[in-house]
Enzyme design. Structure first.
Site, short mmCIF file in Angstrom:
data_model
loop_
_atom_site.label_atom_id
_atom_site.label_comp_id
_atom_site.label_asym_id
_atom_site.label_seq_id
_atom_site.Cartn_x
_atom_site.Cartn_y
_atom_site.Cartn_z
N HIS A 222 53.56 -2.26 3.19
CA HIS A 222 52.14 -1.45 3.60
C HIS A 222 52.01 -0.21 2.63
CE1 HIS A 222 50.85 -3.89 7.05
NE2 HIS A 222 52.21 -4.02 7.29
N CYS B 9 50.50 -7.70 3.40
CA CYS B 9 51.17 -8.23 4.35
C CYS B 9 50.44 -9.86 4.79
CB CYS B 9 51.20 -7.65 5.67
SG CYS B 9 52.62 -7.80 6.69
N TYR B 10 49.90 -9.62 6.02
CA TYR B 10 49.34 -10.93 6.43
C TYR B 10 48.29 -11.47 5.32
CZ TYR B 10 46.60 -14.43 9.02
OH TYR B 10 46.04 -15.53 9.57
N LYS C 59 36.42 11.17 10.24
CA LYS C 59 36.45 12.61 10.87
C LYS C 59 36.79 13.57 9.78
CE LYS C 59 36.17 15.18 14.57
NZ LYS C 59 35.00 15.03 15.64
N ASP D 103 30.74 17.05 14.53
CA ASP D 103 29.82 16.03 14.28
C ASP D 103 28.17 16.50 14.49
OD1 ASP D 103 32.09 14.87 14.16
OD2 ASP D 103 32.29 13.91 15.70
N GLU E 240 49.59 1.65 2.51
CA GLU E 240 48.73 2.61 3.11
C GLU E 240 49.18 3.60 4.11
OE1 GLU E 240 48.97 -0.56 3.71
OE2 GLU E 240 48.68 -1.13 5.99
N GLY F 96 48.08 -8.26 9.70
CA GLY F 96 47.38 -8.73 11.02
C GLY F 96 48.67 -9.21 11.78
#
Ligand code: XMP
Length: 516
Positions: A172, A85-86, A372, A230, A174, A58
């Site tokens: 990070h 991180c945060y 998605k 979708d 990710e 964040g």
């Protein structure tokens, strides 16, 4: 829809630009997860019954007065926690460690030295590249913690509580710039949370179909079709679940791409056994857009007219109680409608095409837990054709927001032709799947040209083609010059009224993907 999977992880969002990415990475490890507000109470967490928690990064500093905090009891629940991180700094702060601002914000690649004998770093390299993005870092950990990894500038790049299953990463895992980050996340999920990692879309489809059957019983369901992936996947699920108790409605607003109505009807009749109603509404939309050039006003009018059309058509379907929609998880998060979700403001312009609750139907949104890429995989598993599943997204207000200035039938026809040529050539070059979105835009200017011996003063078309993972950021596609040349030549030769073609070389941000 109720959530059907047993195993799950919660991602607490502290305002990170990467919260959705963390959730996707967790799901890539076949573990179901949801994003929730950072200040979710311990009681609420228990209701979700997760097997692990991830605290996101964040933009704040933990020592600031208004910094977002989590329920402090969360660390005593006995649940494994991974702070990123945060999130790591918050955990450290909660146990009496010290977090301080560093003189220069560390942003970019860093070389990590990790203790690979620990379960968190199992099967990763002792020297590995990671991605850092922080202005604060831990200067002192409490005695309760030990260090698992460091970099030359960050002595506490990964930490672990000595007794509790609480872990922290300053980097990070990710993002793709941390190439071993996926393994680290997997280690947290499998080794530390002891999850089986067996969530998959096959089970999701089976469970969802059974659930729809159960909820709908012998009632009728209306499903709005748009031509996009979708709504097609929603229709495929409904078709499996309730067969001909489904009525699909396609509103042709005259703002669709070339041959789109026919393509939807074909794809639809080949794949589903259900009632399809096509509303021919071109005139109504052209009328409401007459003399309107302002983008937001276009959107508002299209949204309003769409709801009116849909309502009229839906009234003709007797006995329908349910309305099925292709809402996806990012829409749920963005609208702040997620259970305990962060209350972000929805972008006005992305609302068009949604139907209001006042229509009086009970909503069925079978994709509201999916991203998605998961919807696309699900579509393929349900047997939808690749051409439909990999179709580029198309905005709800359609060509109206690509026809800059006045929206008239003549201008739309020019745009439709130019757009079809651009997309066809990108497909012929084998680049359609590689690019995220490709389309033509008709500009509200005319330019001078020369054709034969005569001076022309005609329309200008811009081609927009972007690469993007999530459509929040995008870069212009480096299409080969020869391909651009073919697109340009064909458009100028074949589309009457166009004498100039430009290629849009702006990234998002600061530009957006659409021009309006
Ligand atoms: P922008 O232009 O904001 O677009 O960079 C990001 C993505 O959203 C699509 N888009 C829309 N989709 N209704 C939609 O359903 C809209 O009003 C709308 N506006 C933009 C756009 O095509 C891109 O994929």
């Amino acid at each position: 829809m109720t959530r059907l999977s047993q195993e799950r992880v919660l991602v607490l969002d502290f305002g990170s630009q990467y919260a959705q990415l963390i959730a996707r990475r967790v799901r890539e490890q076949n573990v179901y997860c949801e994003i929730v507000r950072h200040d979710i109470s311990v009681e609420k967490i228990r209701e979700h019954n997760p097997q692990g928690l991830i605290l996101s990064g964040g933009p704040s500093s933990v020592y600031e007065q208004d910094a977002p905090k989590c329920d402090p009891d969360l660390f005593n629940m006995g649940l494994p926690v991974l702070g990123i991180c945060y999130g790591m700094q918050l955990a450290c702060d909660a146990f009496g460690g010290k977090v301080e601002s560093v003189s220069t914000r560390e942003y970019g690649r860093a070389e990590l030295t990790a203790q690979v004998t620990t379960p968190l770093f199992q099967d990763t390299s002792s020297q590995q590249q990671v991605w850092m993005s922080h202005g604060d870092q831990i200067s002192n950990i409490a005695d309760d913690f030990e260090t698992l990894a460091e970099t030359s500038t960050c002595p506490f790049a990964a930490i672990k509580h000595r007794e509790l299953p609480i872990y922290g990463l300053q980097f990070h895992p990710e993002v793709t710039h941390s190439p071993e980050g996926g393994t680290i996340l997997r280690n947290f999920l499998i080794n530390i949370c002891q999850l089986s990692g067996s969530w998959n879309l096959d089970d999701f489809a089976t469970e969802t179909i059974a659930h729809i059957k159960d909820v709908v019983g012998d009632q009728r369901v209306i499903c709005g079709l748009s031509g996009g992936v979708d709504s097609a996947v929603v229709a495929a699920l409904l078709s499996r679940a309730i067969g001909d108790q489904m009525t699909c409605i396609l509103v042709d607003n005259g703002l669709l791409r070339k041959n789109e109505q026919a393509a939807v009807i074909n794809a639809f009749t080949e794949h589903f056994k259900a009632d399809l109603q096509v509303v021919q509404a071109e005139q109504r939309f052209l009328e409401t857009l007459k003399d309107i050039s302002e983008p937001q006003e276009k959107r508002k009018r299209i949204g309003y007219e769409f709801i009116k059309c849909f309502r009229e058509e839906a009234k003709k379907v007797s006995g329908a109680q349910f309305l099925a929609q292709g809402t996806l998880y990012p829409d749920v998060i963005e609208s702040g409608a997620a259970k305990d979700g962060p209350a972000a403001t929805i972008k006005l312009h992305h609302n068009v095409g949604g139907l209001p609750e006042e229509l009086g139907f009970t909503l069925i949104e079978p994709l509201r837990d999916l991203f998605k890429d998961e919807v696309r995989r699900l579509g393929l598993e349900l047997g939808l054709p690749e051409s439909l599943v990999w179709r580029h997204p198309f905005p709800g207000p359609g060509l109206a927001v690509r026809c800059l200035g006045a929206v008239t039938k003549e201008r739309l026809d020019i745009l439709r032709e130019a757009d079809a040529i651009a997309v066809e050539e990108i497909e012929n070059a084998g680049l359609y799947r590689e690019t995220a979105q490709a389309f033509a835009v008709l500009l509200p200017v005319q330019s001078v040209g020369v054709m034969g011996d005569a001076r022309t003063y005609e329309d200008v078309v811009a081609i927009r083609c972007v690469d993007s993972e999530d459509f929040m950021t995008a870069d212009w596609s480096r299409l080969p010059y020869d391909l651009l040349a073919t697109i340009s030549t064909r458009i100028i030769n074949e589309v009457k009224g166009v004498n100039r073609v430009c290629y849009d070389i702006s990234s998002k941000p600061p530009a957006t993907i659409e021009w309006e």
